[in-house]
Motif scaffolding. Structure first.
Motif, PDB file in Angstrom:
ATOM      1  N   LEU A  57      11.428   0.256  -8.919  1.00 57.22           N
ATOM      2  CA  LEU A  57      10.254  -0.513  -9.361  1.00 57.22           C
ATOM      3  C   LEU A  57       9.482  -1.082  -8.170  1.00 57.22           C
ATOM      4  N   ILE A  58      10.191  -1.591  -7.197  1.00 52.64           N
ATOM      5  CA  ILE A  58       9.536  -2.124  -5.999  1.00 52.64           C
ATOM      6  C   ILE A  58       8.803  -1.009  -5.258  1.00 52.64           C
ATOM      7  N   SER A  59       9.417   0.153  -5.140  1.00 53.41           N
ATOM      8  CA  SER A  59       8.781   1.289  -4.460  1.00 53.41           C
ATOM      9  C   SER A  59       7.519   1.744  -5.185  1.00 53.41           C
ATOM     10  N   ILE A  60       7.586   1.812  -6.498  1.00 53.54           N
ATOM     11  CA  ILE A  60       6.414   2.206  -7.292  1.00 53.54           C
ATOM     12  C   ILE A  60       5.302   1.172  -7.139  1.00 53.54           C
ATOM     13  N   THR A  61       5.676  -0.098  -7.122  1.00 49.77           N
ATOM     14  CA  THR A  61       4.684  -1.157  -6.949  1.00 49.77           C
ATOM     15  C   THR A  61       3.995  -1.034  -5.590  1.00 49.77           C
ATOM     16  N   ILE A  62       4.763  -0.811  -4.547  1.00 53.75           N
ATOM     17  CA  ILE A  62       4.190  -0.673  -3.201  1.00 53.75           C
ATOM     18  C   ILE A  62       3.253   0.532  -3.143  1.00 53.75           C
ATOM     19  N   ALA A  63       3.688   1.652  -3.692  1.00 51.93           N
ATOM     20  CA  ALA A  63       2.838   2.858  -3.701  1.00 51.93           C
ATOM     21  C   ALA A  63       1.563   2.611  -4.494  1.00 51.93           C
ATOM     22  N   SER A  64       1.693   1.949  -5.620  1.00 50.84           N
ATOM     23  CA  SER A  64       0.530   1.650  -6.460  1.00 50.84           C
ATOM     24  C   SER A  64      -0.467   0.754  -5.735  1.00 50.84           C
ATOM     25  N   ILE A  65       0.034  -0.255  -5.051  1.00 53.72           N
ATOM     26  CA  ILE A  65      -0.848  -1.161  -4.297  1.00 53.72           C
ATOM     27  C   ILE A  65      -1.549  -0.404  -3.182  1.00 53.72           C
ATOM     28  N   GLU A  66      -0.795   0.363  -2.413  1.00 50.44           N
ATOM     29  CA  GLU A  66      -1.364   1.074  -1.266  1.00 50.44           C
ATOM     30  C   GLU A  66      -2.398   2.112  -1.683  1.00 50.44           C
ATOM     31  N   ILE A  67      -2.077   2.905  -2.692  1.00 51.48           N
ATOM     32  CA  ILE A  67      -2.992   3.966  -3.119  1.00 51.48           C
ATOM     33  C   ILE A  67      -4.171   3.381  -3.896  1.00 51.48           C
ATOM     34  N   GLY A  68      -3.881   2.476  -4.821  1.00 52.24           N
ATOM     35  CA  GLY A  68      -4.932   1.905  -5.660  1.00 52.24           C
ATOM     36  C   GLY A  68      -5.913   1.037  -4.895  1.00 52.24           C
ATOM     37  N   PHE A  69      -5.444   0.400  -3.830  1.00 54.66           N
ATOM     38  CA  PHE A  69      -6.291  -0.503  -3.058  1.00 54.66           C
ATOM     39  C   PHE A  69      -7.469   0.238  -2.438  1.00 54.66           C
ATOM     40  N   LYS A  70      -7.234   1.455  -2.000  1.00 54.35           N
ATOM     41  CA  LYS A  70      -8.283   2.252  -1.356  1.00 54.35           C
ATOM     42  C   LYS A  70      -9.417   2.595  -2.318  1.00 54.35           C
ATOM     43  N   ASN A  71      -9.135   2.606  -3.614  1.00 50.68           N
ATOM     44  CA  ASN A  71     -10.128   3.028  -4.599  1.00 50.68           C
ATOM     45  C   ASN A  71     -10.879   1.873  -5.254  1.00 50.68           C
ATOM     46  N   LYS A  72     -10.595   0.653  -4.874  1.00 44.99           N
ATOM     47  CA  LYS A  72     -11.302  -0.492  -5.461  1.00 44.99           C
ATOM     48  C   LYS A  72     -12.549  -0.784  -4.643  1.00 44.99           C
ATOM     49  N   ALA A  73     -13.703  -0.682  -5.297  1.00 42.43           N
ATOM     50  CA  ALA A  73     -14.970  -0.917  -4.604  1.00 42.43           C
ATOM     51  C   ALA A  73     -16.027  -1.306  -5.631  1.00 42.43           C
ATOM     52  N   TRP A  74     -17.090  -1.910  -5.146  1.00 41.79           N
ATOM     53  CA  TRP A  74     -18.149  -2.376  -6.034  1.00 41.79           C
ATOM     54  C   TRP A  74     -19.505  -2.198  -5.365  1.00 41.79           C
TER      55      TRP A  74
END
Length: 174
Positions: free
Chosen positions: A73-90
């Protein structure tokens, strides 16, 4: 009154994807990690207390299985944060605001200011420590928050809220 519904050729459809999107603040990633770390620390404490206090749970295979799931769960959370962070923009445009998010399932929301009913500035204690805030934008067509743009500098969030509120005022008086 004559009803008209003119055909629009595909080539004339406006291209929203050509907008230069602003990434959210890099320091917001720290806020996300801290929030998740607090959650996982609490979960770890609860699990540890259960394994210490309840004798039937003190089986090595069960402890190892729970530890593996916890680390997964911790690994999935870290991957989700790292990958998802790059795609957040406005992006803010003259008549609307655009927000993009997601990594596995990406979505882009475009909300015309004429539809905005309410705009709220929110900042939690950890975000405030890093000088960050969020904007929540509701439309008249929804009971839910339509978009939340997290990870904005406090000043940017305040300016954005003022701009949106000004637009709301203009459209209400038309």
């Amino acid at each position: 009154m004559k009803y008209e519904n003119s055909f629009i050729p595909h080539a004339e459809i406006p291209q929203y994807a050509k907008v230069n999107l602003q990434p959210i603040e890099a320091s917001y990633k720290k806020v996300v990690y801290i929030n998740w770390a607090i959650g996982y620390f609490v979960l770890f404490g609860v699990l540890l207390a259960l394994f210490i206090l309840i004798k039937p749970l003190q089986m090595s295979w069960l402890i190892i299985s729970v530890a593996i799931v916890f680390l997964l769960l911790i690994s999935i959370t870290i991957a989700s944060i790292e990958i998802g962070f790059k795609n957040k923009a406005w992006a803010l445009r003259e008549k609307d605001i655009q927000f993009k998010k997601g990594w596995l399932f990406q979505s882009t929301h475009i909300i015309p200011f004429v539809k905005v009913q309410h705009c709220e500035l929110v900042s939690g204690p950890i975000g405030r420590k890093y000088g960050l805030a969020s904007i929540r934008i509701n439309t008249a067509a929804s009971n839910n928050i339509d978009i939340i743009i997290n990870g904005l500098k406090q000043e940017t969030a305040e300016q954005l809220k003022a701009f949106i509120m000004e637009k709301i005022e203009v459209y209400e008086h038309q």
